[in-house]
Design a protein around this motif. Structure first.
Motif, PDB file in Angstrom:
ATOM      1  N   GLN A  81       0.819  -1.214   0.000  1.00 35.11           N
ATOM      2  CA  GLN A  81       0.000   0.000   0.000  1.00 35.11           C
ATOM      3  C   GLN A  81       0.852   1.263   0.000  1.00 35.11           C
ATOM      4  N   GLU A  82       1.713   1.351  -1.038  1.00 32.34           N
ATOM      5  CA  GLU A  82       2.603   2.507  -1.158  1.00 32.34           C
ATOM      6  C   GLU A  82       3.025   2.680  -2.606  1.00 32.34           C
ATOM      7  N   LEU A  83       3.408   3.913  -2.926  1.00 35.09           N
ATOM      8  CA  LEU A  83       3.955   4.221  -4.243  1.00 35.09           C
ATOM      9  C   LEU A  83       5.465   4.077  -4.185  1.00 35.09           C
ATOM     10  N   CYS A  84       6.043   3.448  -5.220  1.00 34.85           N
ATOM     11  CA  CYS A  84       7.487   3.203  -5.197  1.00 34.85           C
ATOM     12  C   CYS A  84       8.206   3.655  -6.452  1.00 34.85           C
ATOM     13  N   ALA A  85       7.487   4.055  -7.499  1.00 33.37           N
ATOM     14  CA  ALA A  85       8.147   4.449  -8.743  1.00 33.37           C
ATOM     15  C   ALA A  85       7.285   5.461  -9.475  1.00 33.37           C
ATOM     16  N   VAL A  86       7.950   6.302 -10.259  1.00 33.33           N
ATOM     17  CA  VAL A  86       7.240   7.298 -11.056  1.00 33.33           C
ATOM     18  C   VAL A  86       7.915   7.384 -12.422  1.00 33.33           C
ATOM     19  N   GLY A  87       7.084   7.552 -13.433  1.00 32.91           N
ATOM     20  CA  GLY A  87       7.607   7.667 -14.784  1.00 32.91           C
ATOM     21  C   GLY A  87       6.625   8.381 -15.687  1.00 32.91           C
ATOM     22  N   VAL A  88       6.887   8.266 -16.984  1.00 31.70           N
ATOM     23  CA  VAL A  88       6.059   8.913 -17.995  1.00 31.70           C
ATOM     24  C   VAL A  88       5.636   7.860 -19.013  1.00 31.70           C
ATOM     25  N   VAL A  89       4.395   7.933 -19.428  1.00 33.43           N
ATOM     26  CA  VAL A  89       3.893   7.037 -20.467  1.00 33.43           C
ATOM     27  C   VAL A  89       4.605   7.385 -21.772  1.00 33.43           C
ATOM     28  N   ARG A  90       5.320   6.404 -22.321  1.00 34.77           N
ATOM     29  CA  ARG A  90       6.020   6.590 -23.596  1.00 34.77           C
ATOM     30  C   ARG A  90       5.065   6.336 -24.767  1.00 34.77           C
ATOM     31  N   GLU A  91       4.324   5.219 -24.669  1.00 36.51           N
ATOM     32  CA  GLU A  91       3.375   4.882 -25.733  1.00 36.51           C
ATOM     33  C   GLU A  91       2.393   3.833 -25.233  1.00 36.51           C
ATOM     34  N   LEU A  92       1.331   3.677 -25.986  1.00 36.84           N
ATOM     35  CA  LEU A  92       0.359   2.609 -25.758  1.00 36.84           C
ATOM     36  C   LEU A  92       0.339   1.758 -27.018  1.00 36.84           C
ATOM     37  N   SER A  93       0.217   0.461 -26.831  1.00 35.61           N
ATOM     38  CA  SER A  93       0.189  -0.422 -27.997  1.00 35.61           C
ATOM     39  C   SER A  93      -0.853  -1.512 -27.786  1.00 35.61           C
ATOM     40  N   GLU A  94      -1.330  -2.018 -28.904  1.00 34.78           N
ATOM     41  CA  GLU A  94      -2.300  -3.100 -28.860  1.00 34.78           C
ATOM     42  C   GLU A  94      -1.709  -4.288 -29.607  1.00 34.78           C
ATOM     43  N   VAL A  95      -1.717  -5.454 -28.955  1.00 31.62           N
ATOM     44  CA  VAL A  95      -1.200  -6.680 -29.551  1.00 31.62           C
ATOM     45  C   VAL A  95      -2.244  -7.771 -29.339  1.00 31.62           C
ATOM     46  N   ASP A  96      -2.793  -8.261 -30.420  1.00 27.34           N
ATOM     47  CA  ASP A  96      -3.778  -9.352 -30.373  1.00 27.34           C
ATOM     48  C   ASP A  96      -4.918  -9.073 -29.390  1.00 27.34           C
ATOM     49  N   GLY A  97      -5.414  -7.855 -29.389  1.00 22.83           N
ATOM     50  CA  GLY A  97      -6.546  -7.495 -28.539  1.00 22.83           C
ATOM     51  C   GLY A  97      -6.185  -7.092 -27.118  1.00 22.83           C
ATOM     52  N   SER A  98      -4.912  -7.159 -26.757  1.00 20.16           N
ATOM     53  CA  SER A  98      -4.471  -6.723 -25.420  1.00 20.16           C
ATOM     54  C   SER A  98      -3.751  -5.389 -25.548  1.00 20.16           C
ATOM     55  N   TRP A  99      -4.003  -4.507 -24.585  1.00 15.10           N
ATOM     56  CA  TRP A  99      -3.383  -3.191 -24.587  1.00 15.10           C
ATOM     57  C   TRP A  99      -2.246  -3.141 -23.583  1.00 15.10           C
ATOM     58  N   PHE A 100      -1.188  -2.419 -23.952  1.00 18.57           N
ATOM     59  CA  PHE A 100      -0.011  -2.285 -23.108  1.00 18.57           C
ATOM     60  C   PHE A 100       0.392  -0.825 -23.001  1.00 18.57           C
TER      61      PHE A 100
END
Length: 150
Positions: A81-100
């Motif tokens: 129950q804690e935050l441990c990392a921070v970053g920036v979304v580089r991109e979103l991708s879809e592969v065979d119906g799943s999103w990443f």
């Protein structure tokens, strides 16, 4: 005119939305140190997750329609129950119906945050799945983000 982002969603001062990405450290148990639940810092826990899977690519069930490159993303260790990392979304991708979501983690800020994780009691929100930070949480994240730069 640029569309407005949801209110209270700018922890990095960039005008972008902040997201909480819940991660269950127990799902990466084979790499976790024995005392991962009790450790004050989260460095070994975060590193163990990175040994278990690519740390910069996460499958999304929610958020992929509104998350955008440049948005801030914070890793929430659900069982701790804690935050441990921070970053920036580089991109979103879809592969065979799943999103990443592909994340560029801020190594310096993440190292500081792992040494002194932000407990949920400080920001209040309980992310059950990937979600936007609510206004209260976003305000706390904005302050913490600036503190992590020092």
């Amino acid at each position: 005119m640029t569309p407005r982002r949801p209110s209270g969603q700018d922890p990095t001062g960039t005008g972008e939305t902040a997201w909480l990405l819940p991660i269950d450290p127990a799902a990466h148990a084979e790499h976790q140190p024995r005392d991962w639940r009790e450790r004050k810092e989260a460095t070994a826990v975060w590193e163990a997750i990175g040994r278990s899977q690519p740390i910069d690519r996460w499958c999304l069930r929610t958020g992929f329609r509104t998350m955008r490159p440049g948005d801030a993303i914070w890793a929430y260790l659900s069982r701790r129950q804690e935050l441990c990392a921070v970053g920036v979304v580089r991109e979103l991708s879809e592969v065979d119906g799943s999103w990443f979501v592909h994340v560029d983690w801020d190594d310096a800020r993440t190292a500081r945050l792992c040494r002194d994780p932000l407990p949920r009691e400080h920001f209040g929100q309980v992310p059950m799945s990937v979600c936007r930070a609510n206004p209260r949480t976003a305000a706390v994240l904005a302050t913490r983000y600036e503190q992590l730069a020092r």
